[in-house]
Design a protein around this motif. Structure first.
Motif, short mmCIF file in Angstrom:
data_model
loop_
_atom_site.label_atom_id
_atom_site.label_comp_id
_atom_site.label_asym_id
_atom_site.label_seq_id
_atom_site.Cartn_x
_atom_site.Cartn_y
_atom_site.Cartn_z
N GLU A 68 4.30 -1.14 3.18
CA GLU A 68 4.06 0.17 2.83
C GLU A 68 5.35 0.72 2.03
O GLU A 68 6.37 0.84 2.77
CB GLU A 68 3.80 1.45 3.80
CG GLU A 68 3.44 2.53 3.59
CD GLU A 68 2.90 3.46 4.84
OE1 GLU A 68 2.77 4.76 4.78
OE2 GLU A 68 3.08 2.89 6.06
N ALA A 71 -2.29 4.17 2.79
CA ALA A 71 -2.31 3.23 3.88
C ALA A 71 -2.67 3.90 5.29
O ALA A 71 -3.61 3.42 5.83
CB ALA A 71 -0.84 2.71 4.21
N LEU A 90 -6.39 1.79 5.85
CA LEU A 90 -6.14 0.58 6.57
C LEU A 90 -6.92 0.51 7.97
O LEU A 90 -7.63 -0.34 8.34
CB LEU A 90 -4.67 0.32 6.95
CG LEU A 90 -3.90 0.05 5.74
CD1 LEU A 90 -2.29 -0.25 6.01
CD2 LEU A 90 -4.38 -1.25 5.08
N ILE A 126 1.03 -5.93 5.50
CA ILE A 126 1.29 -5.10 4.81
C ILE A 126 2.39 -4.41 4.53
O ILE A 126 3.40 -4.47 5.48
CB ILE A 126 0.40 -3.93 5.55
CG1 ILE A 126 -1.04 -4.29 5.90
CG2 ILE A 126 0.31 -2.70 4.80
CD1 ILE A 126 -1.99 -4.48 4.56
N VAL A 159 1.07 -1.18 0.05
CA VAL A 159 0.08 0.10 -0.05
C VAL A 159 0.92 1.15 -0.08
O VAL A 159 2.04 1.39 0.67
CB VAL A 159 -0.87 0.10 1.26
CG1 VAL A 159 -2.02 1.05 0.93
CG2 VAL A 159 -1.68 -1.23 1.64
#
Length: 295
Positions: A127, A103, A107, A125, A98
């Protein structure tokens, strides 16, 4: 027999060019990783890496070996994914990339709903900026990624799930803050501050406003929307943020005003990107449904 584990270790070293870091990434000791790679090179009868106390280099033949290893690992993963697809969506680990301008705002809305609808979901996840995530998806290092479009994703499939507009953020009392809409022409004299180079949101803002790429940033090169809004609060200028970040970034102060950007919309769209042969499409489709509901 050469094992997929050995090939995975070799690819980890290729990524970091550092045995200690690669061992940490693989959750094994450095000595275990070195032993496995020495055995792999012995089995192949050639040297994949040149190493000394200071650096690690990939040999010319090693590059060919690692390219083939990457393909083998990808095919093995596809076999596993074919089997996994017989299970419920999101009932096995999946890694999602993301970008930083999505994000923090998607999220917190996504995960509470995800835990309710798919309690067995195992999401990891990552980032990163868009170009890094595109490369990671292509190399099979992550399953999918959420990007803001348009963005070049040659060789990948893009599954759009959301569209949104930009809002101009300024201190109350500034010129144009009594309006409900603002045009790009009115923004020219607003001391507009944007994210630094490398963030696709900057490109999307410039495209939406039809501004030239060299639009001044008044000496600032922020790397986050939060920092830009703090600069606005410090009376250093104004900025544009996407709609999904509006509530989170403006509720911190009653001194801020949000005005909708009156230019052809949507100003950006959100998409999941996947490899064309990705076999866990049901997982991505499930994530899309949850994202739409969360937003």
């Amino acid at each position: 027999m050469i094992s997929t584990k050995q090939l995975s270790y070799a690819l980890a070293v290729e990524r970091s060019l550092h045995f200690k870091k690669a061992a940490a990434d693989c959750n094994i000791s450095q000595s275990a990783l070195s032993t496995a790679l020495s055995e792999l090179e012995k089995q192949l009868g050639l040297q994949i890496f040149e190493r000394d106390n200071k650096k690690v280099l990939v040999t010319p033949i090693g590059r060919d070996i690692l390219d083939r290893a990457r393909s083998i690992i990808s095919q093995v993963n596809e076999l596993q994914q074919l089997a996994d697809n017989q299970q419920l969506p999101l009932s096995f680990p999946i890694t999602v990339g993301v970008i930083p301008t999505i994000a923090p705002y998607l999220l917190p809305k996504l995960f509470p709903l995800l835990s309710t609808l798919y309690p067995a979901a195992q999401l990891t996840i990552v980032e990163e900026q868009s170009h890094v995530l595109v490369d990671m998806v292509k190399r099979g290092e992550i399953d999918t990624a959420v990007l803001a479009m348009p963005f070049p994703c040659e060789g990948l499939l893009s599954l759009e799930f959301w569209q949104e507009d930009f809002y101009w953020i300024a201190l109350k009392g500034e010129k144009h803050t009594n309006q409900t809409e603002i045009t790009s022409n009115e923004l020219i004299d607003s001391r507009l501050m944007l994210l630094s180079e490398g963030h696709c949101l900057k490109d999307h803002v410039l495209a939406a406003c039809n501004f030239p790429q060299q639009t001044a940033n008044h000496g600032f090169g922020a790397t986050s929307l939060h920092t830009l809004v703090q600069m606005v609060l410090g009376n250093l200028g104004t900025t544009l943020i996407p709609e999904m970040a509006l509530e989170q970034l403006t509720r911190q102060s009653d001194q801020l005003t949000a005005v909708h950007l009156n230019e052809p919309s949507p100003h950006r769209s959100l998409s999941f990107i996947i490899r064309p042969n990705y076999t866990r499409i049901a997982c991505v489709e499930a994530l899309i449904k949850v994202c739409k509901q969360a937003l």
